[in-house]
Enzyme design. Structure first.
Site, PDB file in Angstrom:
ATOM      1  CD  GLU A 253       1.488  -3.686   6.242  1.00 28.03           C
ATOM      2  OE1 GLU A 253       0.431  -3.092   5.960  1.00 28.03           O
ATOM      3  OE2 GLU A 253       1.519  -4.749   6.880  1.00 28.03           O
ATOM      4  CB  CYS A 287       0.755   4.467   2.952  1.00 26.69           C
ATOM      5  SG  CYS A 287       1.042   4.527   4.724  1.00 26.69           S
TER       6      CYS A 287
END
Ligand code: NAD
Length: 500
Positions: A253, A287
């Site tokens: 990720e 993120c």
């Protein structure tokens, strides 16, 4: 008071590293303050942890889904009881403002509760029909073995739980390698598992640098799954290493260049709130940070004015200050990168609307960056508009209508999260279907995670296997089982069982 010495948690005990080498964790708001010292682990420590996990696997697996799940409930209970003191540790170690620090832990509690609930439901496969009615077919989800979880510093409690909760409940043993910037948070997690009485070797924490400890755990022949969250560059290295092992899988990720789309019919107050939260929470070090506001040119003047006015009022302050909106950057490199992006926005010819970096810093030696807002036309050749700044750095870009907004959204190498602010559900539906992202929001900021949902991106934001609740396919191997309930053998597909 001297800083605590905290060891690795290996095979159920706190272990000094074989090399004796240590590193320090420091408070990014007051870098003179040492949070603790931690093992700089070496190959011998890693081998020991992997061997303990391998040894614990059969017993843990044999315990069964429901009993394993109960450990997660206990851990959730201890975490919740520790919420306030732990939030202060997290704020001091990661520089996250105290409200965000609390939310990080609450997310971990919910994730542990979710993992418990998943186990208590007791489903670990499916019963299927077969064309031969006397056959009973099952798909049983079997644990893969030793899971390595490598986590970033920005969600130092929540993220390890996304990666370990379901892993453990499904019967795997986990070795967590926390970020070297938040080792105390990693150690506290081990403390909760210890208190819950987790059997030795089932959950372990090995501290140290990514390029050494992280890389060795990934390459170790006896680890089976790597769950990584962090930067794209490191994720790619991990994926390439994992590809050398036929029997190893990984999820990566990684980063994003996310955006909030503001349509001409948007509730502008909601749009500004969503934009500010997306751009500046965690100092822009998420993120899912929205570094781009893609705003319909019919409302852009009004949006820009209100957005900048609000960004001027944001309080950047000591992470322990309840009245601050956001805290520090994690380290000097984070400050440098943010400054570089701010300078580049000027060099690339954008108009700077707000740069608060000349204001006095909340502490003289802390790692601070204040809001930076700029505007200009979309170009996919611009670095600042297309690459992750990972700082409080945001562009307001004009777009003409929905289709152009979506096509600009899609025009980067990333595809993590995106939001649209509109009163028109048809526009929301179009955006949901056409925005190339893994996480989509309507009339919300493009940040935030639901623990019951998958969390992951497309394109270069990951390897297309979402984290959190989306991890199931990598944590287990589905074994196909067929029982014959007849007294003779009958084959499917008309295959003859007659021996001639
Ligand atoms: P990072 O990639 O520098 O480090 C992440 C982890 O990887 C750390 O534990 C580090 O020690 C380890 N590591 C570093 N090099 C390694 C190697 N060669 N082999 C194995 N492990 C190694 O990231 P960071 O600075 O801690 O976090 C910021 C990045 O994380 C940003 O790009 C952000 O977008 C991303 N992130 C992504 C998500 C998501 O769910 N997609 C969530 C949070 C953060």
């Amino acid at each position: 008071m001297s800083a605590p010495r905290v060891e690795n948690f290996v095979n159920g005990v706190w272990k000094v590293p074989h090399s004796g080498n240590r590193f320090e964790s420091r408070n990014p708001a007051h870098p003179g303050e040492v949070i603790g010292t931690f093992p700089e682990s070496g190959q011998a420590d890693i081998d020991e942890a992997v061997s303990a996990a391998t040894g614990a696997f059969e017993g843990w697996r044999a315990l069964g889904l429901v009993k394993r799940a109960e450990y997660l409930l206990k851990v959730a209970y201890y975490m919740e009881a520790d919420l306030d003191p732990m939030a202060r540790i997290l704020a001091r170690e990661a520089g996250k403002q105290i409200n965000e620090a609390r939310a990080d832990i609450v997310e971990a509690v919910h994730t542990a509760q979710y993992a418990f609930a998943y186990g208590h439901i007791g489903q670990y496969g499916r019963v299927m029909g077969d064309e031969v009615a006397t056959k009973r077919c099952y798909e049983i989800l079997e644990p893969r073995g030793v899971v390595v979880a490598i986590t970033p510093w920005n969600f130092p409690v929540a993220l390890p739980f996304w990666l370990t909760g379901l892993s453990l409940v499904l019967g795997n043993c986990v070795i967590l390698k926390p970020s070297e910037y938040t080792p105390m948070c990693g150690a506290k997690i081990a403390g909760w598992f210890e208190k819950a009485g987790i059997p030795p070797g089932v959950f372990q924490v090995v501290q140290g640098a990514g390029e050494t400890v992280g890389a060795s755990l990934v390459a170790h022949p006896k680890t089976h799954v790597v769950l990584f969250t962090g930067s794209y560059e490191v994720g790619l290295k991990i994926k390439m290493e994992v590809a050398k092992h036929a029997n190893k899988v990984c999820t990566i990720e990684t980063g994003g260049k996310n955006a909030v789309l503001v349509m001409e019919d948007a509730n502008l107050e909601m749009a500004v709130t969503a934009g500010i939260l997306s751009a500046f929470k965690t100092s822009g070090q998420r993120c899912v940070t929205g570094g781009r506001m893609l705003v319909d040119d019919k409302v852009i003047d009004r949006f820009r004015e209100r957005f900048v006015e609000t960004a001027k009022r944001i309080k950047v302050g000591d992470p322990l200050d309840e009245s601050a909106f956001y805290g520090t950057m994690i380290n000097p490199q984070g400050v440098e990168k943010g400054k570089r992006f701010n300078e580049l926005a000027r060099k690339e010819g954008f108009q700077v609307l707000l740069d608060r970096n000349n204001e006095p810093p909340p502490t003289p030696d802390g790692y601070w960056l204040r809001p930076f807002v700029y505007t200009g036309a979309w170009r996919n050749t611009s670095t600042v508009l297309t690459e992750e700044a990972f700082s409080p750095h945001v562009a307001i870009v004009p777009v003409r209508g929905l289709e152009q907004a979506v096509s600009v959204y899609n025009d980067t190498r990333f595809g993590l999260s995106g939001a649209i602010i509109t009163e028109d559900y048809r526009k929301a539906k179009y955006a949901e279907e056409h925005m190339e992202c893994g996480i989509f929001y309507w009339n919300l900021p493009c940040i935030g995670a639901g623990v019951r949902l998958p969390f992951g991106g497309v394109k270069q934001s990951g390897n297309l296997i979402p984290s959190a609740a989306g991890l199931l396919p990598v944590l287990t191997h589905p074994k196909a089982v067929t029982y014959n309930l007849d007294t003779k053998i009958v084959m499917a597909q008309g295959l003859s069982a007659e021996i001639k």
